[in-house]
Motif scaffolding. Sequence first.
Motif, short mmCIF file in Angstrom:
data_model
loop_
_atom_site.label_atom_id
_atom_site.label_comp_id
_atom_site.label_asym_id
_atom_site.label_seq_id
_atom_site.Cartn_x
_atom_site.Cartn_y
_atom_site.Cartn_z
N HIS A 160 10.62 6.78 6.23
CA HIS A 160 10.44 6.89 4.79
C HIS A 160 9.07 6.35 4.37
CE1 HIS A 160 15.10 6.90 4.21
NE2 HIS A 160 14.61 8.04 4.65
N SER A 161 8.53 6.96 3.34
CA SER A 161 7.21 6.56 2.86
C SER A 161 7.28 5.14 2.28
CB SER A 161 6.74 7.53 1.78
OG SER A 161 7.62 7.50 0.67
N PRO A 162 6.13 4.45 2.20
CA PRO A 162 6.13 3.07 1.71
C PRO A 162 6.79 2.89 0.35
CG PRO A 162 4.03 3.57 2.74
CD PRO A 162 4.81 4.86 2.69
N GLU A 163 6.65 3.90 -0.53
CA GLU A 163 7.27 3.77 -1.84
C GLU A 163 8.78 3.57 -1.73
OE1 GLU A 163 3.57 6.33 -2.34
OE2 GLU A 163 5.16 6.05 -0.87
N LEU A 164 9.41 4.34 -0.85
CA LEU A 164 10.86 4.22 -0.68
C LEU A 164 11.21 2.97 0.13
CD1 LEU A 164 13.21 5.86 -1.71
CD2 LEU A 164 13.29 7.07 0.48
N THR A 206 0.85 -1.19 0.00
CA THR A 206 0.00 0.00 0.00
C THR A 206 0.88 1.23 0.00
OG1 THR A 206 -1.71 -1.19 1.23
CG2 THR A 206 -1.85 1.22 1.20
N ASN A 207 0.69 2.12 -0.97
CA ASN A 207 1.53 3.31 -1.06
C ASN A 207 1.02 4.44 -0.18
OD1 ASN A 207 -0.60 4.54 -2.44
ND2 ASN A 207 0.39 4.44 -4.44
N SER A 208 1.66 5.59 -0.25
CA SER A 208 1.31 6.73 0.61
C SER A 208 -0.09 7.25 0.36
CB SER A 208 2.31 7.87 0.41
OG SER A 208 3.61 7.45 0.74
N ALA A 209 -0.60 6.99 -0.86
CA ALA A 209 -1.95 7.45 -1.21
C ALA A 209 -3.02 6.43 -0.84
CB ALA A 209 -2.00 7.77 -2.70
N GLY A 210 -2.60 5.32 -0.21
CA GLY A 210 -3.55 4.29 0.18
C GLY A 210 -3.93 3.36 -0.94
N GLU A 211 -3.18 3.40 -2.05
CA GLU A 211 -3.46 2.55 -3.19
C GLU A 211 -2.58 1.31 -3.18
OE1 GLU A 211 -2.34 5.38 -6.08
OE2 GLU A 211 -4.30 6.39 -6.16
N LYS A 212 -3.10 0.21 -3.74
CA LYS A 212 -2.33 -1.02 -3.85
C LYS A 212 -1.39 -0.95 -5.05
CE LYS A 212 -4.11 -3.40 -0.42
NZ LYS A 212 -3.29 -3.84 0.73
N VAL A 213 -0.14 -1.32 -4.84
CA VAL A 213 0.86 -1.33 -5.89
C VAL A 213 1.36 -2.76 -6.05
CG1 VAL A 213 3.10 -0.46 -6.66
CG2 VAL A 213 1.55 1.04 -5.37
N SER A 214 1.31 -3.29 -7.26
CA SER A 214 1.76 -4.65 -7.54
C SER A 214 3.20 -4.64 -8.03
CB SER A 214 0.86 -5.31 -8.59
OG SER A 214 -0.46 -5.44 -8.09
N PRO A 219 6.87 6.53 -12.11
CA PRO A 219 5.53 6.91 -11.70
C PRO A 219 5.16 6.32 -10.34
CG PRO A 219 5.54 6.25 -14.01
CD PRO A 219 6.90 5.90 -13.46
N GLU A 220 5.71 5.14 -10.03
CA GLU A 220 5.43 4.51 -8.73
C GLU A 220 5.87 5.39 -7.58
OE1 GLU A 220 6.87 0.55 -6.19
OE2 GLU A 220 7.30 0.69 -8.34
N PHE A 221 6.97 6.11 -7.77
CA PHE A 221 7.51 6.95 -6.69
C PHE A 221 6.78 8.29 -6.59
CE2 PHE A 221 10.65 9.91 -4.84
CZ PHE A 221 10.99 9.20 -3.70
N ALA A 222 6.01 8.66 -7.60
CA ALA A 222 5.40 9.99 -7.65
C ALA A 222 4.46 10.25 -6.48
CB ALA A 222 4.66 10.16 -8.98
N THR A 223 3.90 9.20 -5.88
CA THR A 223 2.97 9.39 -4.76
C THR A 223 3.66 9.50 -3.41
OG1 THR A 223 2.70 6.98 -4.64
CG2 THR A 223 1.07 8.20 -5.93
#
Length: 632
Positions: free
Chosen positions: A502-506, A475-483, A515-519
């Motif tokens: 650090h945010s989940p993306e990092l 789950t990314n910082s925006a609360g969306e699921k990332v595969s 684009p995955e890191f943009a959130t």
Amino acid sequence: MHSLRVAVVGVLVVLGGISAGAEDPNPPSIHGDGGAWPVVRQWTVPETHHFAQWINHIYKLKCQGTVEQRRAKIERVLTDPEMNLLLDEAFAGEQANPQLDVSIMRSINGVIDCGKLTVTLSSYYAYRRGLPWMISYVRSTGGDLRTASHNIPVGTYSSLDAESPQVFFSNAVTGYCTGNLRVEPFNENSELSDTVPVAINPQYLLPGCMHYLDGHVLILAEVDRFGELHFLDSTTAASRDIYSFNGLNAVMGIPAKRSSQPGNEYAGCFQGLRVWRYPIAETDDEGKVTKVRRRTDAEMAEFGFSTEQYDRIEEISRTQRIVESGIELTSFHEFIQARMRKPGERVAPAVFLRDYADQLLNLFAMREEIVQEGWKDVLANGAITFPENSRSENIFTAGGRWGEYSTASSDIDIRARYYYLADWMDNVVRWYDRQPDLVDLTGLEWYYTAAREDLAHSLVGEKNRVFAEKVFQYTNSAGEKVSVSLLELERRLYDMSFDPNHSPELRWGAPTDSPEFATAKETATPLPDGNELPMMEAYQREAFYRAVGQKETTESYLQEMFTKGFPKRDKFDLQLAKWLPDKFSVPPLMPSKRPEPPAKPVAAPAKKSSKSTKSAKSSFSAQPGSRLNRTN
């Protein structure tokens, strides 16, 4: 601090042990009401197999149980009826002692570490089954007990010497450390030692035995059908975790016998695989316990006392090989695998790989729980201070919020599990070269495997195919699921941040230009001196710690940390690249057993220069599902 290790399920190499309703392998035969608890049994070979079954069951639940069981500390381990077989009346047996008081378990939890875990589990088992137990007191030959050249036993403390379980556990657990293991065989008072070296033999090397590395000890918890050893371990961190440590790559540092030094041949030979020197209760004519003492070396023979591991290490140091059953082995790891493998068992690398990929996904799923818990805590309670320049706590040992939500320690465990997969497949290639009948190629039929280099190609190609198919979600910082595929997580092995700020993306290593890191949300990492580092600067300065292969014991740095020039271990593809020759012959057409073979053959690679190792290795990497020019 979270440690996440999950084993490939194997077949336990134990004889004996009982389940509910079965006959007790070691019924009560003596009686003694004095001391910490009533003693009604002697330690026998069947009893050690029963002990092995108990340890192995804990390990399986630590690996495959619920999230709470996999993260269980000592109190949960001993009070969960699913984890602790001794809470089953049939397994505990006739005249078993009652459950240990929870207050004792909690006091143990406050001090537990790797050494204290060994004595805690063995003492608890002895208490519940009504067996004698004891520890030794040792004297250093110079300096800290845990690092002295060797230690001398000077006395013992048994269950008969204590007035209650609470007194025994308090004295035995707090008085025990890894220094107790630094006793050389055949040296002064060695027959008072807590442990003895054990034979590399499935009859003796059972769960409940230990592997002592210099200053650290692991509990053998499973021997799978391929001869692999898997371990339980504990940390010194404030969180006092107990976790499963897997991999024969842990078996290192065993010293060699010194035949050139008569009378001192086994100096320093206390590291390695060891078994408890099980105590024996002396009784009077009516079977009443009058004394508890150590078994002698001769009495320990039936439990596997042997110095063979040091003898064989000397052999390999002299000849660069060990000959076992007519086969030349090039490492002690291979020797252990050859000895411990179930008779007639063939290794099936494709099956192993698929199972292992699922286990890796399980590790990442557990990691995601910690990442999300940490991110929620940071958003709710503010950033967590990096334990910089502290002599008492570093990024691996710190307690508090850092220890709870950082994955610095567990990420090393994940890397160790990944390396273990590469090491295992590396050994498969060796086995195929020496004993091709040992390797079961089921699942690799589509690949051309005439020689070891072909098998190396096949294993890389199959790994990439399987890893590309296995998908993980966070789950990314925006609360969306990332595969993210397992293959992509492999590429990010050294990029996933352990920093809870650090945010989940990092935390999941998303490329910063993607684009995955943009959130990702910008966050800073605070320091003990009141300063803070912006997210990307902290991330860059933490690069070294994202690549280390073991937990450090010294201070952790951030503001002044170097950002490049440190080594990183080769990943799977490059590790197997050493089997790659400079030139391949074109293989014959291969019939496919897959339902949908490739539409056309993969082009043969260009000839590689023998002068460039780098170019040879880089061309070895395969795209997901490619057949590495070995098939049609």
